[in-house]
Design a protein around this motif. Structure first.
Motif, PDB file in Angstrom:
ATOM      1  N   TRP A 111       0.814  -1.209   0.094  1.00  0.00           N
ATOM      2  CA  TRP A 111       0.060  -0.003   0.122  1.00  0.00           C
ATOM      3  C   TRP A 111       0.803   1.208   0.122  1.00  0.00           C
ATOM      4  CZ3 TRP A 111      -1.624  -3.735   3.957  1.00  0.00           C
ATOM      5  CH2 TRP A 111      -2.604  -4.646   3.659  1.00  0.00           C
ATOM      6  N   ASN A 112       1.995   1.319   0.829  1.00  0.00           N
ATOM      7  CA  ASN A 112       2.780   2.442   0.817  1.00  0.00           C
ATOM      8  C   ASN A 112       2.180   3.551   1.230  1.00  0.00           C
ATOM      9  OD1 ASN A 112       5.414   3.361   0.712  1.00  0.00           O
ATOM     10  ND2 ASN A 112       5.136   4.209  -1.567  1.00  0.00           N
ATOM     11  N   LYS A 113       1.294   3.388   2.250  1.00  0.00           N
ATOM     12  CA  LYS A 113       0.540   4.766   2.808  1.00  0.00           C
ATOM     13  C   LYS A 113       1.456   5.297   4.074  1.00  0.00           C
ATOM     14  CE  LYS A 113      -4.062   3.197   1.365  1.00  0.00           C
ATOM     15  NZ  LYS A 113      -4.464   4.405   0.550  1.00  0.00           N
ATOM     16  N   ARG A 114       0.826   6.153   4.502  1.00  0.00           N
ATOM     17  CA  ARG A 114       1.482   6.637   6.022  1.00  0.00           C
ATOM     18  C   ARG A 114       1.237   5.689   7.046  1.00  0.00           C
ATOM     19  NH1 ARG A 114       3.959  11.520   6.435  1.00  0.00           N
ATOM     20  NH2 ARG A 114       4.143  12.481   8.646  1.00  0.00           N
ATOM     21  N   PHE A 115       1.871   5.294   7.597  1.00  0.00           N
ATOM     22  CA  PHE A 115       2.191   4.046   8.483  1.00  0.00           C
ATOM     23  C   PHE A 115       1.747   4.615   9.925  1.00  0.00           C
ATOM     24  CE2 PHE A 115       3.950   0.988  11.762  1.00  0.00           C
ATOM     25  CZ  PHE A 115       3.317  -0.071  11.099  1.00  0.00           C
ATOM     26  N   HIS A 116       0.958   3.968  10.462  1.00  0.00           N
ATOM     27  CA  HIS A 116       0.597   4.307  12.116  1.00  0.00           C
ATOM     28  C   HIS A 116       0.260   2.985  12.637  1.00  0.00           C
ATOM     29  CE1 HIS A 116      -0.680   7.768   9.792  1.00  0.00           C
ATOM     30  NE2 HIS A 116      -0.240   8.416  10.918  1.00  0.00           N
ATOM     31  N   VAL A 117       0.810   2.760  13.826  1.00  0.00           N
ATOM     32  CA  VAL A 117       0.292   1.576  14.732  1.00  0.00           C
ATOM     33  C   VAL A 117       0.091   1.809  16.229  1.00  0.00           C
ATOM     34  CG1 VAL A 117       2.993   0.936  15.158  1.00  0.00           C
ATOM     35  CG2 VAL A 117       1.321  -0.677  15.491  1.00  0.00           C
ATOM     36  N   MET A 118      -0.980   1.425  16.829  1.00  0.00           N
ATOM     37  CA  MET A 118      -1.339   1.722  17.869  1.00  0.00           C
ATOM     38  C   MET A 118      -0.612   1.015  19.272  1.00  0.00           C
ATOM     39  SD  MET A 118      -4.976   1.411  19.979  1.00  0.00           S
ATOM     40  CE  MET A 118      -5.881   2.593  18.723  1.00  0.00           C
ATOM     41  N   MET A 119       0.025   1.543  19.992  1.00  0.00           N
ATOM     42  CA  MET A 119       0.692   0.728  21.166  1.00  0.00           C
ATOM     43  C   MET A 119       0.462   1.095  22.455  1.00  0.00           C
ATOM     44  SD  MET A 119       5.034   0.686  19.685  1.00  0.00           S
ATOM     45  CE  MET A 119       5.349  -0.267  21.316  1.00  0.00           C
ATOM     46  N   LEU A 120       0.498   0.017  23.375  1.00  0.00           N
ATOM     47  CA  LEU A 120       0.282   0.463  24.885  1.00  0.00           C
ATOM     48  C   LEU A 120       1.552   1.393  25.351  1.00  0.00           C
ATOM     49  CD1 LEU A 120       0.036  -3.035  26.310  1.00  0.00           C
ATOM     50  CD2 LEU A 120      -1.708  -1.327  26.069  1.00  0.00           C
ATOM     51  N   GLU A 121       0.997   2.310  26.040  1.00  0.00           N
ATOM     52  CA  GLU A 121       1.721   3.453  26.102  1.00  0.00           C
ATOM     53  C   GLU A 121       2.999   3.065  27.093  1.00  0.00           C
ATOM     54  OE1 GLU A 121       1.027   7.776  28.601  1.00  0.00           O
ATOM     55  OE2 GLU A 121      -0.215   7.310  27.074  1.00  0.00           O
ATOM     56  N   LYS A 122       2.949   2.265  27.979  1.00  0.00           N
ATOM     57  CA  LYS A 122       4.104   1.695  28.896  1.00  0.00           C
ATOM     58  C   LYS A 122       5.032   1.196  27.824  1.00  0.00           C
ATOM     59  CE  LYS A 122       2.152  -2.597  30.195  1.00  0.00           C
ATOM     60  NZ  LYS A 122       1.690  -3.488  31.470  1.00  0.00           N
ATOM     61  N   GLU A 123       4.613   0.584  27.058  1.00  0.00           N
ATOM     62  CA  GLU A 123       5.760  -0.125  26.100  1.00  0.00           C
ATOM     63  C   GLU A 123       6.414   0.907  25.160  1.00  0.00           C
ATOM     64  OE1 GLU A 123       6.356  -3.233  26.024  1.00  0.00           O
ATOM     65  OE2 GLU A 123       4.917  -3.846  27.665  1.00  0.00           O
ATOM     66  N   LEU A 124       5.368   2.029  24.741  1.00  0.00           N
ATOM     67  CA  LEU A 124       6.056   2.908  23.570  1.00  0.00           C
ATOM     68  C   LEU A 124       6.911   3.879  24.453  1.00  0.00           C
ATOM     69  CD1 LEU A 124       6.072   4.178  20.710  1.00  0.00           C
ATOM     70  CD2 LEU A 124       4.015   5.515  21.540  1.00  0.00           C
ATOM     71  N   THR A 125       6.578   4.192  25.474  1.00  0.00           N
ATOM     72  CA  THR A 125       7.601   5.085  26.291  1.00  0.00           C
ATOM     73  C   THR A 125       9.002   4.417  26.580  1.00  0.00           C
ATOM     74  OG1 THR A 125       6.778   4.326  28.392  1.00  0.00           O
ATOM     75  CG2 THR A 125       5.869   6.376  27.644  1.00  0.00           C
ATOM     76  N   GLN A 126       9.071   3.135  26.647  1.00  0.00           N
ATOM     77  CA  GLN A 126      10.374   2.347  26.420  1.00  0.00           C
ATOM     78  C   GLN A 126      10.951   2.371  25.306  1.00  0.00           C
ATOM     79  OE1 GLN A 126       9.594  -1.335  28.672  1.00  0.00           O
ATOM     80  NE2 GLN A 126       8.579  -0.240  30.302  1.00  0.00           N
ATOM     81  N   ARG A 127      10.330   2.777  24.113  1.00  0.00           N
ATOM     82  CA  ARG A 127      10.900   2.581  22.792  1.00  0.00           C
ATOM     83  C   ARG A 127      10.412   3.603  22.022  1.00  0.00           C
ATOM     84  NH1 ARG A 127       8.777  -2.088  24.759  1.00  0.00           N
ATOM     85  NH2 ARG A 127       9.769  -4.081  25.000  1.00  0.00           N
ATOM     86  N   MET A 128      10.896   4.646  22.444  1.00  0.00           N
ATOM     87  CA  MET A 128      10.339   5.996  21.875  1.00  0.00           C
ATOM     88  C   MET A 128      10.860   6.102  20.366  1.00  0.00           C
ATOM     89  SD  MET A 128       7.863   7.572  23.339  1.00  0.00           S
ATOM     90  CE  MET A 128       8.142   9.060  22.426  1.00  0.00           C
ATOM     91  N   PHE A 129      11.899   5.590  20.071  1.00  0.00           N
ATOM     92  CA  PHE A 129      12.462   5.338  18.551  1.00  0.00           C
ATOM     93  C   PHE A 129      11.248   5.105  17.547  1.00  0.00           C
ATOM     94  CE2 PHE A 129      13.330   1.298  20.079  1.00  0.00           C
ATOM     95  CZ  PHE A 129      13.240   0.439  19.040  1.00  0.00           C
ATOM     96  N   LEU A 130      10.295   4.047  18.285  1.00  0.00           N
ATOM     97  CA  LEU A 130       9.165   3.538  17.190  1.00  0.00           C
ATOM     98  C   LEU A 130       8.162   4.717  16.900  1.00  0.00           C
ATOM     99  CD1 LEU A 130       8.503   0.012  18.898  1.00  0.00           C
ATOM    100  CD2 LEU A 130       9.812   0.644  16.961  1.00  0.00           C
ATOM    101  N   ASN A 131       7.970   5.857  17.801  1.00  0.00           N
ATOM    102  CA  ASN A 131       7.240   6.789  17.746  1.00  0.00           C
ATOM    103  C   ASN A 131       7.678   7.501  16.685  1.00  0.00           C
ATOM    104  OD1 ASN A 131       7.216   9.922  18.849  1.00  0.00           O
ATOM    105  ND2 ASN A 131       5.094   8.837  18.804  1.00  0.00           N
ATOM    106  N   LYS A 132       8.790   7.750  16.263  1.00  0.00           N
ATOM    107  CA  LYS A 132       9.136   8.522  15.016  1.00  0.00           C
ATOM    108  C   LYS A 132       9.015   7.826  13.853  1.00  0.00           C
ATOM    109  CE  LYS A 132      12.787  10.845  18.350  1.00  0.00           C
ATOM    110  NZ  LYS A 132      12.113  10.005  19.452  1.00  0.00           N
TER     111      LYS A 132
END
Length: 205
Positions: free
Chosen positions: A65-86
Motif C-alpha cells: 500500500w505504501n501509505k503513511r504508517f501508524h500503529v497503536m501501542m500500549l503507552e508503557k511499551e512505547l515510552t520504553q521504545r520511543m524510537f518507534l514513535n518517530k
C-alpha cells in the motif's frame, strides 16, 4: 497520549532495516493470498503473537500500500521504545480516560485516505495456537462511526519450521470492505472465523 511522528531519517532506517531482519530471521516470507488494493485509508487488524508484529505490519504496508504508517501501542511499551514513535507508533493507555483521546485520534487518522492504521484488538500478545480471541471494546468506537469511510483488512501471521533451521512466515489476508458494512461484535466473530480458516489452510502447507 503520545501522537505519532514520522521523521525522515527514522522511517528511512526502518525501510531498510525491516526487510533485512525478516530475511535474517525467517527462511522465507510467504504471502498465501494477496491483500486488496485500496484508495481509502486502511484499518489493518492482525493477530498479536510476538515482538515481530509491528515490523510485519510495517513491511506489509511498504510492499502493498505504501501509505503513511501508524500503529497503536500500549503507552508503557512505547515510552520504553520511543524510537518507534518517530516511525508512526502512537499510544493507548488502557483503563485511563485518555483512551477516548486515542480513539478520537485514530478516527482522525482514518479520515485521511493516505493513512494506514494498525490495531491489535486482542490488547495483549497471545499464542498463535489460540483459536479464539476476545477484542477490546475500543474497536467498536471506530466501526460505529458513520462519518468514517475506511477499508478494514484482516491479516493473520503464522510461523512454521517444517524442514528448515529457520522458521517460515506465512501471511494470510481478508478484505472486509468498507467500515460502514462492519460492526462490533461481528468484526470479532469474523476475525475468529478467518483465523480458524487460516489454521486449517496452514496445516495443509
Amino acid at each position: 497520549m503520545i501522537k505519532a511522528k514520522h521523521l525522515f531519517w527514522q522511517t528511512n532506517f526502518f525501510n531498510v532495516y525491516v526487510p533485512l531482519i525478516l530475511r535474517w530471521d525467517f527462511s522465507k516470507v510467504t504471502f498465501v493470498n494477496q491483500p486488496p488494493v485500496s484508495d481509502e485509508s486502511i484499518l489493518l487488524i492482525g493477530n498479536h503473537f510476538s515482538w515481530w508484529d509491528g515490523f510485519i505490519a510495517y513491511h506489509l504496508n511498504r510492499k502493498f500500500w505504501n501509505k503513511r504508517f501508524h500503529v497503536m501501542m500500549l503507552e508503557k511499551e512505547l515510552t520504553q521504545r520511543m524510537f518507534l514513535n518517530k516511525a508512526g507508533a502512537y499510544s493507548i493507555n488502557k483503563g485511563n480516560r485518555s483512551i477516548l483521546e486515542t480513539m478520537n485520534y485514530t478516527a482522525e487518522l482514518l479520515q485521511e485516505p493516505g493513512n494506514l492504521v494498525v490495531i491489535y484488538p486482542q490488547g495483549k500478545i497471545q499464542s498463535i495456537y489460540n483459536r479464539s480471541f476476545s477484542f477490546e471494546k475500543g474497536i467498536r468506537f471506530l466501526t460505529d462511526r458513520s462519518n468514517l469511510n475506511f477499508r478494514i483488512v484482516y491479516y493473520v501471521a503464522m510461523v512454521d519450521y517444517f524442514s528448515n533451521r529457520r522458521p517460515g512466515l506465512y501471511l494470510y489476508f481478508q478484505d472486509k470492505g468498507l467500515s460502514g458494512n462492519s460492526s462490533y461484535p461481528d468484526i470479532e466473530n469474523d476475525f475468529n472465523h478467518f483465523y480458524r480458516d487460516c489454521i486449517a489452510q496452514q496445516t495443509n502447507q
